[in-house]
Motif scaffolding. Structure first.
Motif, PDB file in Angstrom:
ATOM      1  N   UNK A  64       0.829  -1.205   0.000  1.00  0.00           N
ATOM      2  CA  UNK A  64       0.000   0.000   0.000  1.00  0.00           C
ATOM      3  C   UNK A  64       0.863   1.254   0.000  1.00  0.00           C
ATOM      4  N   UNK A  65       1.943   1.228   0.764  1.00  0.00           N
ATOM      5  CA  UNK A  65       2.838   2.396   0.814  1.00  0.00           C
ATOM      6  C   UNK A  65       3.476   2.619  -0.555  1.00  0.00           C
ATOM      7  N   UNK A  66       3.955   1.537  -1.198  1.00  0.00           N
ATOM      8  CA  UNK A  66       4.579   1.666  -2.517  1.00  0.00           C
ATOM      9  C   UNK A  66       3.577   2.156  -3.562  1.00  0.00           C
ATOM     10  N   UNK A  67       2.363   1.618  -3.509  1.00  0.00           N
ATOM     11  CA  UNK A  67       1.329   2.024  -4.469  1.00  0.00           C
ATOM     12  C   UNK A  67       0.969   3.496  -4.278  1.00  0.00           C
ATOM     13  N   UNK A  68       0.805   3.910  -3.037  1.00  0.00           N
ATOM     14  CA  UNK A  68       0.475   5.317  -2.769  1.00  0.00           C
ATOM     15  C   UNK A  68       1.615   6.228  -3.211  1.00  0.00           C
ATOM     16  N   UNK A  69       2.854   5.806  -2.983  1.00  0.00           N
ATOM     17  CA  UNK A  69       4.005   6.596  -3.432  1.00  0.00           C
ATOM     18  C   UNK A  69       3.950   6.815  -4.941  1.00  0.00           C
ATOM     19  N   UNK A  70       3.623   5.765  -5.678  1.00  0.00           N
ATOM     20  CA  UNK A  70       3.513   5.889  -7.136  1.00  0.00           C
ATOM     21  C   UNK A  70       2.391   6.851  -7.497  1.00  0.00           C
TER      22      UNK A  70
END
Length: 597
Positions: free
Chosen positions: A559-565
């Protein structure tokens, strides 16, 4: 009454007179804890109002409260709650803790003779006490995942008309044309962030199950909550019922769907279009996950809607991401890079082509050209090896039609192409027979064998077969779970390449950032994240995915990686929090009872 909404990291309380009881429920048990809500709302004079408003007005009481699965606590209601909410005398006198209730549920589960009976028992629990259901599921995820989802959910869909108890989502038919927004508005919760929708035409590897396919979106959304932390009140399962071509169902008096052949063409397309528009109208910005549509419709809908709304297809993109995660983990065992591999897929549908496309993207990041990357992916469909000389090829298969003589036999394709990995997504059981596995083991020191078709009855080979026929050298993954295998004294814990490693985390990242689109970069990042979460200990025992008890940690990392993108690509529609991981962790639902008085 009150309504809670997020504005960046602040909590804004505004009172409205016309909110439904279910809205009070979904906000009261919202996707952050009540304690967190009260802490964040200090200084704006809301705490006392929140506490007092739960005691008055139209808050459910008596049997209405006990029959409300989102609010019901059963024997865990305190004496004070019983007195103030009209429950005195309606419950046994003993007040139980949630841990004691969990113990009772597990006791009864163990007494059930079959997994199907366990599935029915758990769904009945979900219908009467959602908090307890999710507490049991989260705390026992490894044991219960095969019950609430694959493989048992496949059998549940086959018997859905016989075991039907209570409706679990919204059904849309051609008779509802022109009023789908009204249908969606009938759902009691008004703040929906995730919809999983199917038309039931390709349920797992079981084929056209029509309206009985509702078990899939309902099951997927239970995993969104258990594994990704998305509050159950924020999700909605939908089945678009346009009939079925399954003669068994058409002749079954207990079938719950429309009893006519499947409607196609413009009427079908218009109905799906209206659903998409209505969903955006009723639930602006909602994430729509397409699930178990037939191949052509799946690809067409993804292509048609992906640039305009927040959506993805789990069979194409979710399966691709989890398969690629398994391949990344396998590379840690075999050495080398993805660009050094040659993949042979059995099956050229949504899962196969989707995985090929995502693998190509990953190999291009390693420096290959598009053409070079595609030449490392080969496909065998029902007619044999996909080659340029074959007539009648269309759609996505054309991208992977290479120069080669035609081959109709899968074993012959293995011998000719010498792949480093075979990936089964065909829905055809036993196609990875002993000769195929032995050929892969002769060609490779550590053959990669992914038998991903669901449910278990459709698996291309079992874990035991893969290890035995490869002399214990196979790097194995499956779509459904298999038990531990002991070969020549060595224990293997076969990995389950379940999409549950991907879609709950992706969904949470999209929801937290309020992303307007779901991109391939998000699924590639999810695959890399899952692979990073696999320990060296896991790899030594043959497990190339993280243990399921860690699934919420993995989902948070995704979720953190997706939100960062989403923030990096300008797709987010809310401001970025100072600490993104802490913010998303704070959104994750924990099934705990809250005091109502």
């Amino acid at each position: 009454m009150y309504k809670v909404s997020h504005d960046k990291q602040d909590i804004v309380i505004r009172f409205e007179k016309d909110l439904a009881d279910e809205e009070v429920l979904s906000k009261f048990l919202g996707h952050i804890s009540l304690q967190s809500l009260l802490q964040k709302s200090k200084g704006i004079g809301a705490s006392d109002n929140i506490r007092s408003k739960t005691k008055i007005g139209n808050f459910p009481k008596n049997f209405d409260l006990l029959r409300n699965p989102s609010l019901n606590k059963g024997t865990a209601f305190t004496i004070e709650e019983r007195e103030q909410l009209g429950l005195s005398g309606l419950l046994p006198p003993k007040v139980h803790t949630i841990d004691e209730q969990v113990e009772r549920i597990l006791y009864n589960l163990r007494k059930k003779p079959t997994d199907m009976e366990r599935y029915i028992f758990l769904t009945s629990l979900q219908d009467r006490n959602k908090t307890l259901f999710y507490r049991v599921l989260i705390d026992n995820i490894e044991d219960l995942m095969p019950i609430v989802y694959t493989p048992t959910v496949g059998q549940a869909c086959l018997e859905y008309g016989q075991i039907f108890r209570r409706p679990r989502g919204i059904y849309i038919t051609p008779n509802d044309s022109g009023k789908i927004a009204d249908l969606l508005g009938n759902w009691p919760h008004k703040d929906i962030r995730v919809i999983v929708v199917t038309d039931g035409e390709r349920i797992l590897g079981l084929g056209d199950l029509g309206a009985d396919g509702m078990g899939i979106p309902a099951g997927k959304l239970a995993l969104y909550t258990a594994c990704g932390g998305i509050h159950p009140s924020l999700s909605l399962p939908v089945t678009i019922d346009v009939g079925t071509n399954n003669e068994t169902l058409l002749n079954d008096p207990l079938y719950i769907g429309m009893k006519h052949p499947r409607i196609r063409g413009q009427v079908y397309q218009d109905l799906v279009d209206e659903f998409i528009m209505a969903a955006q109208q009723v639930y602006p910005g909602v994430l729509i996950q397409f699930e178990d549509f037939a191949n052509n419709n799946a690809f067409n809908f993804l292509q048609k809607y992906r640039d305009d709304i927040c959506c993805f297809n789990d069979d194409i993109q979710g399966t691709a991401s989890v398969t690629l995660a398994g391949l990344f983990s396998a590379m840690r065992i075999t050495g080398g890079s993805l660009a050094d591999q040659r993949f042979l897929f059995l099956g050229a549908g949504e899962a196969g082509i989707g995985t090929g496309d995502l693998a190509v993207s990953a190999m291009m990041e390693d420096g290959l050209s598009l053409e070079e990357a595609r030449k490392r992916c080969w496909f065998v469909d029902s007619k044999g090896l996909i080659v340029k000389s074959r007539e009648g090829l269309s759609g996505h298969k054309l991208d992977y039609a290479h120069d080669h003589e035609p081959i109709t036999d899968f074993l012959a394709a293995v011998e000719a192409l010498k792949p480093t990995a075979i990936i089964g997504v065909s829905g055809q059981p036993k196609r990875f027979n002993q000769a195929v596995v032995e050929a892969m083991s002769r060609i490779n020191e550590r053959p990669i064998i992914f038998s991903l078709s669901n449910p278990t009855s459709k698996a291309e080979c079992t874990a035991e077969e893969a290890y035995n026929w490869s002399d214990g050298r196979a790097i194995f993954a499956s779509g459904s779970p298999f038990d531990q295998v002991v070969y020549k004294g060595k224990k293997f814990l076969p990995a389950q390449g379940n999409n549950v490693y991907i879609f709950p985390g992706v969904g949470m990242g999209v929801m937290a950032s309020r992303a307007s689109q779901v991109t391939n970069e998000m699924f590639l990042a999810a695959a890399r994240t899952v692979a990073k979460e696999v320990s060296e200990t896991d790899l030594r025992i043959g497990r190339i995915f993280p243990p399921l008890p860690r699934i919420r940690e993995v989902s948070l990392a995704i979720a953190v990686e997706v939100a960062e993108i989403a923030y990096r690509q300008g797709l987010a529609s809310v401001s970025r929090p100072d600490n993104l991981e802490e913010y998303i962790a704070g959104l994750m639902y924990e099934p705990e009872y809250t005091s109502y008085v």
